[in-house]
Design a protein around this motif. Structure first.
Motif, PDB file in Angstrom:
ATOM      1  N   PRO A   1      -6.432   3.315  -1.131  1.00  0.00           N
ATOM      2  CA  PRO A   1      -7.091   2.136  -0.548  1.00  0.00           C
ATOM      3  C   PRO A   1      -7.769   2.445   0.785  1.00  0.00           C
ATOM      4  O   PRO A   1      -8.894   2.009   1.035  1.00  0.00           O
ATOM      5  CB  PRO A   1      -5.944   1.133  -0.374  1.00  0.00           C
TER       6      PRO A   1
ATOM      7  N   ARG B   1     -12.095   2.175   0.486  1.00  0.00           N
ATOM      8  CA  ARG B   1     -12.690   0.940   0.987  1.00  0.00           C
ATOM      9  C   ARG B   1     -13.613   1.215   2.164  1.00  0.00           C
ATOM     10  O   ARG B   1     -13.276   1.984   3.056  1.00  0.00           O
ATOM     11  CB  ARG B   1     -11.591  -0.040   1.426  1.00  0.00           C
TER      12      ARG B   1
ATOM     13  N   LYS C   1      -9.156  -4.131   4.104  1.00  0.00           N
ATOM     14  CA  LYS C   1      -8.724  -5.347   3.423  1.00  0.00           C
ATOM     15  C   LYS C   1      -7.618  -5.948   4.277  1.00  0.00           C
ATOM     16  O   LYS C   1      -6.817  -5.234   4.863  1.00  0.00           O
ATOM     17  CB  LYS C   1      -8.164  -4.961   2.046  1.00  0.00           C
TER      18      LYS C   1
ATOM     19  N   ASP D   1      -4.775  -7.428   3.898  1.00  0.00           N
ATOM     20  CA  ASP D   1      -3.348  -7.135   3.720  1.00  0.00           C
ATOM     21  C   ASP D   1      -3.130  -5.834   2.936  1.00  0.00           C
ATOM     22  O   ASP D   1      -2.361  -5.779   1.998  1.00  0.00           O
ATOM     23  CB  ASP D   1      -2.673  -8.297   2.990  1.00  0.00           C
ATOM     24  N   THR D   2      -3.843  -4.806   3.342  1.00  0.00           N
ATOM     25  CA  THR D   2      -3.679  -3.523   2.668  1.00  0.00           C
ATOM     26  C   THR D   2      -2.220  -3.075   2.747  1.00  0.00           C
ATOM     27  O   THR D   2      -1.692  -2.849   3.829  1.00  0.00           O
ATOM     28  CB  THR D   2      -4.588  -2.463   3.297  1.00  0.00           C
ATOM     29  N   GLY D   3      -1.620  -2.982   1.603  1.00  0.00           N
ATOM     30  CA  GLY D   3      -0.193  -2.676   1.578  1.00  0.00           C
ATOM     31  C   GLY D   3       0.106  -1.190   1.652  1.00  0.00           C
ATOM     32  O   GLY D   3       1.090  -0.762   2.227  1.00  0.00           O
ATOM     33  N   LEU D   4      -0.767  -0.388   1.070  1.00  0.00           N
ATOM     34  CA  LEU D   4      -0.452   1.030   0.966  1.00  0.00           C
ATOM     35  C   LEU D   4      -1.378   1.840   1.869  1.00  0.00           C
ATOM     36  O   LEU D   4      -2.469   2.213   1.475  1.00  0.00           O
ATOM     37  CB  LEU D   4      -0.616   1.496  -0.481  1.00  0.00           C
TER      38      LEU D   4
ATOM     39  N   LYS E   1     -14.627  -1.344   4.053  1.00  0.00           N
ATOM     40  CA  LYS E   1     -14.129  -2.269   5.074  1.00  0.00           C
ATOM     41  C   LYS E   1     -12.657  -2.538   4.795  1.00  0.00           C
ATOM     42  O   LYS E   1     -12.232  -2.578   3.641  1.00  0.00           O
ATOM     43  CB  LYS E   1     -14.922  -3.564   5.105  1.00  0.00           C
TER      44      LYS E   1
END
Lengths: 406, 260
Positions: A297, A301, A305, A307-310, A303
């Motif tokens: 991620p 990406r 995100k 709530d990027t979790g990983l 831009k």
């Protein structure tokens, strides 16, 4: 503590407009920008600096990098061979032929045994994992690079320590059915071996193998964590404690007559970070195997995100990958680099103090490796720092004896 | 009954594979390229109306496991020969891109099981001279250039990474890693496969996106010439994935060929 001097012999004379416009200054930048006459001058200047180190008693390191402005030492054994004959006093560390890029580790063992013999045992062998742009320039599979790295080290070690006729090797990556090198190494069982790594998994393996563990421009936290991973792996394997001799740190180092001059000229070393590391995304974050899939991620990406979790931080348990590390170093200032323990610069007293502050922060090390010349630093400036360091700083560092660290 | 994609898992030689299935009728095995088939793809729906499409994800792609040291096309071929043995009767094979290389190899290794072969923008052979790469080096080329080469209309059909969920991006990167293991060197081909293509017995259709910049239509024509009796057809307004950019034209070609 022992001191070691190195210069990667970069080629800094490419117009900034060209390096700014290029997406990568390694692997893909055409060598028409490299004037052979200027390259020859640079090789001779740096070889003279190595000779000066030998005269003043500072050990020397010969590195290897491929196909870029950051270093013209694409052929480590050639420069190591010159040092083998031209030095008379100091120890020579090859850090090193990039073994995971070489198809035949036995050939590397032959080169190293030859160097050790010519040096009558003043030789040390270093291993570097390589990666990034060098996967392209060496046409090597990036995903299992580390596996190839360890197998080649195993085969080199066995080649250097076998003295009873041919042995056979049929491993996953290397097959060599009739290994019998002549001569063997001068030092028995083999020259001391070093490995450069910052990631905890490799650091643990370096620890279990009892290799001298060198961290390059990692700053205090990354360095401390890697040394600790090394020691922890030894504890868990029930291996004896080691001394600070097993740990090394490589930083940009410049000594001037006073702090002002030291920092001003030493800032030229930052070229290594802000110009020579530039690599296109295909050699960097998108290179297969460079970052674990879980980091994707952050890599893909454009831009962030919400709530990027990983994130990569999770993936690497807080330690950034080499490519991310490079990204962070691209825009660093001298003050920031000094704060981070990446640059030690100033007058002799100040450089000594900076090294020792870093020493205390990371739990001690027995080898300091000076990336002493880079970018547009001149031969005269570099030679001055070598003289000042050798005379004013090195004796104080040599007085620091190895201590057991567990 | 609505025609929908089912996902199940099968185990071959201890390897758990994710398999997408769509439709009913004669079995057609789809071997994917750089990314596995998306369950909601229109081409899958269109083919599924006429045949049973079986689309496994290669080990290390999508939801399929990749065993330790399973890193070569040699491994994949043994796996798919074993998978073919689990299907009854003869099977048609469609191979896209990297999967086309596998499909051509399988047609040679299991001639009794493969009655028809469709190669879609396939990789696998060396055509030009030693200094002319046939296949764009997707690993050593800037991703923006790869994207331009991959799609006829990259803005419309290329992936939008910003819109994807984390899990999908993780999967894409894992697929990329696996692709590198299988295809890094020699790059996406076997140097000896061109020599063996004339031994293919299956009836063969070679389909190509007219604007494929990863591997040009001339490469497909060369492949078709090497396979006895093979037909070649180009699909307009499509790049490396005509099945995604022109699913209707693609399905018409495939259904027309397999139904004959």
């Amino acid at each position: 503590m022992q001191a070691w001097w190195q210069c990667e012999i970069p080629y800094p004379d490419v117009d900034k407009k060209i390096t700014d416009a290029a997406d990568s200054v390694r692997a893909s930048l055409p060598n028409r920008y490299c004037d052979p006459a200027r390259a020859a001058d640079l090789f001779h200047e740096v070889l003279d600096e190595f000779a000066l180190c030998d005269e003043l008693g500072m050990n020397v390191i010969c590195i290897e990098h491929h196909a870029g402005i950051n270093s013209m030492i694409g052929s480590n054994p050639m420069i190591t061979g010159i040092l083998a004959r031209q030095t008379k006093n100091v120890r020579v560390l090859s850090l090193g032929t990039l073994v995971s890029l070489r198809p035949d580790p036995v050939r590397v063992a032959e080169e190293y045994a030859t160097a050790d013999t010519i040096l009558r045992g003043r030789f040390e062998i270093g291993f570097v994992k390589s990666g990034g742009t060098e996967m392209a320039s060496a046409n090597m599979q990036p995903v299992n690079n580390e596996e190839r790295y360890w197998e080649s080290i195993d085969l080199i070690k066995k080649s250097l320590t076998s003295h009873d006729g041919p042995f056979s090797w049929e491993g996953k990556h290397f097959s060599h059915r009739h290994v019998n090198i002549w001569p063997g190494p001068y030092q028995r069982p083999h020259p001391r071996m070093w490995a450069a790594t910052g990631d905890p998994r490799s650091a643990a393996e370096v620890g279990r193998r009892g290799m001298t563990h060198v961290l390059v421009l990692r700053g205090p936290e990354g360095t401390k964590a890697a040394y600790e991973a090394h020691r922890k792996a030894r504890r868990e394997a029930g291996l004896p404690k080691v001394t600070t001799d097993n740990f090394a740190y490589a930083a940009l180092v410049y000594v001037g007559d006073n702090d002002e001059e030291g920092v001003e000229v030493g800032s030229k070393l930052l070229w290594f970070l802000n110009t020579s590391l530039k690599a296109a995304p295909q050699y960097n974050r998108f290179l297969p195997g460079a970052a674990p899939p879980v980091a994707a991620p952050g890599l893909y990406r454009t831009k962030p995100k919400a709530d990027t979790g990983l994130g990569l931080k999770d993936a690497e348990k807080g330690v950034t990958t080499a490519s991310q590390n490079s990204q962070k170093l691209l825009n660093i200032t001298a003050q920031e680099a000094m704060k981070q323990g990446i640059l030690f610069a100033g007058g002799p007293d100040s450089v000594y103090r900076q090294i020792m502050e870093f020493y205390d922060k990371v739990g001690g090390f027995g080898q300091i490796c000076l990336v002493g010349r880079s970018g547009h630093m001149t031969h005269a400036e570099s030679s001055k720092s070598i003289r000042l360091f050798s005379k004013e700083v090195m004796p104080r560092l040599q007085a620091i004896k190895p201590v057991e660290v567990g | 009954m609505p025609n929908e994609t089912k996902t199940d898992r099968i185990t071959i030689h201890g390897i758990e594979l994710e398999v997408r299935r769509r439709g009913a009728g004669s079995p057609v095995l789809w071997l994917h390229g750089f990314q596995p088939a998306r369950p909601d793809a229109r081409w899958l729906d269109l083919l599924g109306r006429r045949m049973e499409v079986i689309a496994p994800s290669h080990p290390g792609f999508g939801g399929s496991a990749r065993p330790k040291d399973f890193e070569s096309v040699y491994d994949l071929l043994h796996l798919y020969v074993a998978l073919l043995e689990t299907l009854s009767g003869q099977v048609s094979l469609i191979g896209s891109s990297f999967g086309g290389w596998l499909a051509a190899e399988l047609a040679l290794r299991a001639p009794g099981r493969v009655d028809k072969l469709v190669l879609v923008d396939s990789l696998g052979i060396k055509v030009s001279d030693r200094e002319t790469p046939d296949i764009l080096d997707v690993f050593n080329t800037h991703p923006a250039k790869v994207r331009q080469a991959m799609w006829h209309d990259p803005d419309r059909n290329g992936p939008d990474y910003d819109a994807m969920e984390d899990a999908e991006l993780v999967s894409i990167h894992r697929n990329w890693e696996s692709l590198s293991l299988y295809g890094w060197h020699p790059f996406m081909h076997h140097p000896r496969l061109a020599y063996w293509l004339p031994a293919i017995k299956a009836k063969t259709l070679v389909l190509w996106g007219e604007n494929d910049g990863i591997v040009k239509p001339s490469y497909g024509e060369a492949m078709a010439k090497l396979i006895p009796g093979a037909q070649f057809a180009a699909i307009a307004a499509a790049g490396h994935h005509p099945e995604i950019e022109q699913p209707d034209a693609f399905a018409d070609h495939v259904v027309g060929f397999l139904a004959r």
